[in-house]
Design a protein around this motif. Structure first.
Motif, PDB file in Angstrom:
ATOM      1  N   PHE A   1     148.474 -22.388  -4.238  1.00  0.00           N
ATOM      2  CA  PHE A   1     147.628 -21.242  -4.545  1.00  0.00           C
ATOM      3  C   PHE A   1     146.938 -20.847  -3.244  1.00  0.00           C
ATOM      4  CE2 PHE A   1     147.850 -23.603  -8.570  1.00  0.00           C
ATOM      5  CZ  PHE A   1     148.230 -22.597  -9.445  1.00  0.00           C
ATOM      6  N   GLY A   2     147.509 -19.863  -2.557  1.00  0.00           N
ATOM      7  CA  GLY A   2     146.985 -19.525  -1.245  1.00  0.00           C
ATOM      8  C   GLY A   2     147.169 -20.699  -0.303  1.00  0.00           C
ATOM      9  N   GLY A   3     146.066 -21.162   0.292  1.00  0.00           N
ATOM     10  CA  GLY A   3     146.152 -22.286   1.212  1.00  0.00           C
ATOM     11  C   GLY A   3     146.006 -23.631   0.535  1.00  0.00           C
ATOM     12  N   LEU A   4     145.820 -23.654  -0.793  1.00  0.00           N
ATOM     13  CA  LEU A   4     145.640 -24.901  -1.537  1.00  0.00           C
ATOM     14  C   LEU A   4     146.958 -25.348  -2.152  1.00  0.00           C
ATOM     15  CD1 LEU A   4     143.832 -27.085  -2.895  1.00  0.00           C
ATOM     16  CD2 LEU A   4     143.544 -25.480  -4.793  1.00  0.00           C
ATOM     17  N   THR A   5     147.353 -26.569  -1.881  1.00  0.00           N
ATOM     18  CA  THR A   5     148.540 -27.153  -2.509  1.00  0.00           C
ATOM     19  C   THR A   5     148.082 -27.948  -3.722  1.00  0.00           C
ATOM     20  OG1 THR A   5     149.701 -27.279  -0.387  1.00  0.00           O
ATOM     21  CG2 THR A   5     150.550 -28.631  -2.199  1.00  0.00           C
ATOM     22  N   ALA A   6     148.320 -27.403  -4.916  1.00  0.00           N
ATOM     23  CA  ALA A   6     147.867 -28.049  -6.150  1.00  0.00           C
ATOM     24  C   ALA A   6     148.838 -29.120  -6.620  1.00  0.00           C
ATOM     25  CB  ALA A   6     147.677 -27.000  -7.247  1.00  0.00           C
TER      26      ALA A   6
ATOM     27  N   ALA B   1     143.686 -33.795 -10.739  1.00  0.00           N
ATOM     28  CA  ALA B   1     144.886 -34.379 -10.131  1.00  0.00           C
ATOM     29  C   ALA B   1     146.074 -33.422 -10.139  1.00  0.00           C
ATOM     30  CB  ALA B   1     145.256 -35.674 -10.850  1.00  0.00           C
ATOM     31  N   GLY B   2     146.039 -32.387 -11.003  1.00  0.00           N
ATOM     32  CA  GLY B   2     147.141 -31.429 -11.064  1.00  0.00           C
ATOM     33  C   GLY B   2     147.997 -31.540 -12.307  1.00  0.00           C
TER      34      GLY B   2
ATOM     35  N   ASP C   1     147.778 -38.047  -8.522  1.00  0.00           N
ATOM     36  CA  ASP C   1     146.495 -38.089  -7.825  1.00  0.00           C
ATOM     37  C   ASP C   1     146.531 -37.062  -6.700  1.00  0.00           C
ATOM     38  OD1 ASP C   1     143.915 -38.960  -7.137  1.00  0.00           O
ATOM     39  OD2 ASP C   1     144.705 -40.347  -5.640  1.00  0.00           O
ATOM     40  N   GLN C   2     145.592 -36.126  -6.736  1.00  0.00           N
ATOM     41  CA  GLN C   2     145.500 -35.068  -5.733  1.00  0.00           C
ATOM     42  C   GLN C   2     146.824 -34.318  -5.580  1.00  0.00           C
ATOM     43  OE1 GLN C   2     143.678 -36.497  -2.093  1.00  0.00           O
ATOM     44  NE2 GLN C   2     142.180 -37.721  -3.210  1.00  0.00           N
ATOM     45  N   GLY C   3     147.457 -34.048  -6.724  1.00  0.00           N
ATOM     46  CA  GLY C   3     148.676 -33.256  -6.733  1.00  0.00           C
ATOM     47  C   GLY C   3     149.942 -33.996  -6.372  1.00  0.00           C
TER      48      GLY C   3
ATOM     49  N   GLN D   1     156.791 -21.996  -9.822  1.00  0.00           N
ATOM     50  CA  GLN D   1     156.632 -22.923  -8.723  1.00  0.00           C
ATOM     51  C   GLN D   1     156.809 -22.229  -7.385  1.00  0.00           C
ATOM     52  OE1 GLN D   1     159.254 -22.681 -10.738  1.00  0.00           O
ATOM     53  NE2 GLN D   1     161.052 -23.743  -9.944  1.00  0.00           N
ATOM     54  N   THR D   2     156.241 -22.833  -6.347  1.00  0.00           N
ATOM     55  CA  THR D   2     156.457 -22.351  -4.988  1.00  0.00           C
ATOM     56  C   THR D   2     157.819 -22.808  -4.487  1.00  0.00           C
ATOM     57  OG1 THR D   2     154.073 -22.440  -4.566  1.00  0.00           O
ATOM     58  CG2 THR D   2     155.526 -22.325  -2.636  1.00  0.00           C
ATOM     59  N   SER D   3     158.163 -24.050  -4.805  1.00  0.00           N
ATOM     60  CA  SER D   3     159.489 -24.574  -4.473  1.00  0.00           C
ATOM     61  C   SER D   3     159.788 -25.758  -5.385  1.00  0.00           C
ATOM     62  CB  SER D   3     159.566 -24.992  -2.993  1.00  0.00           C
ATOM     63  OG  SER D   3     158.640 -26.033  -2.718  1.00  0.00           O
TER      64      SER D   3
END
Length: 259
Positions: free
Chosen positions: A14-19, A41-42, A231-233, A56-58
């Motif tokens: 999401f923009g500069g954030l990798t979820a 955590a995502g 955890d953290q995506g 998805q982005t990829s």
């Protein structure tokens, strides 16, 4: 058991954030799997990707259609649902001003096969199909002890019963995979115990794959055959309940220390 859903290197930005970062997982036919992790955590983002709520982005998401695994990339939520994926949400999304029965019937519209002309002109076959679907809906409500409430408005049901109805509405779609997003959220211990029995009943009677997000660890450990931990995506761990309980990285993610 055959693989019914296979996810490889899933990424969502999401923009500069990798979820979600490089997440891979797979589900087998007729198994119950939990997806757990600390807040943020995502987990719900992964659910939204798998069910087409967001794209998805990829990475790749593949679903078993008959004998082949087909790509779900770039498919809309309704297309994924029509293939056999049903879900619930953290916040209950019933049609509050409709009856219990009508909520289930709405979910069964995918079973009308009469076509445009037969529906408009109401040929006899249309009424036969309508009667069959109505009977299926009533039978499904009876299985889950909701038949006595079928003519009540969904908004008038107790919270725990609303949760049950939302799950039954998902089942009414005749899914191959049922995605449950924090079904025990806001429930008291008695309602959580009822929910645990309900999910067991679904697994035993309908033989479908269930992917569950849940913070109630007693429910998860009692139900899940396998557990994925985010955890953290990122995917932190995968294993049986006993393996996850003893995993030092998982303990650290939840407690902030190794023991």
């Amino acid at each position: 058991m055959r693989t019914i859903l296979k996810v490889d290197s899933l990424v969502k930005k999401f923009g500069g954030l990798t979820a979600v970062s490089n997440v891979s997982l797979q589900l087998k036919e007729d198994e119950l799997v939990a997806l757990i992790g600390p807040n943020g955590a995502g987990k719900t983002t992964v659910f939204n990707l798998l069910t087409g709520v967001i794209s998805q982005t990829s990475g790749t998401i593949r679903f078993r259609e008959k004998e082949d695994l087909i790509s779900l990339n770039n498919k809309k939520a309704y297309q994924i649902a029509s293939l056999g994926c049903a879900r619930t949400f953290q916040n209950i999304r019933l049609f509050k001003n409709m009856t219990v029965l009508d909520n289930v019937l709405v979910a069964m519209t995918n079973q009308y096969k009469e076509g445009f002309l037969k529906s408009i002109f109401r040929f006899p076959s249309f009424y036969r199909t309508e009667d069959e679907i109505l009977k299926k809906a009533r039978d499904l409500l009876a299985i889950f002890d909701l038949d006595k409430d079928m003519y009540k408005l969904a908004s008038n049901l107790p919270y725990g019963i609303q949760r049950r109805l939302e799950i039954v509405r998902g089942l009414a779609m005749q899914p191959k995979i049922l995605f449950l997003d924090e079904p025990a959220a806001g429930m008291n211990p008695e309602e959580t115990a009822d929910l645990t029995r309900l999910i067991r009943k679904i697994q035993k009677q309908f033989h479908i794959t269930v992917l569950l997000i849940e913070h109630d660890m007693s429910l998860v450990m009692n139900l899940a055959e396998r557990i994925y931990v985010l955890d953290q995506g990122k995917m932190l761990a995968e294993g049986t309940p006993s393996e996850i309980q003893q995993n030092k990285a998982v303990i650290k993610a939840y407690l902030g220390e190794e023991g």
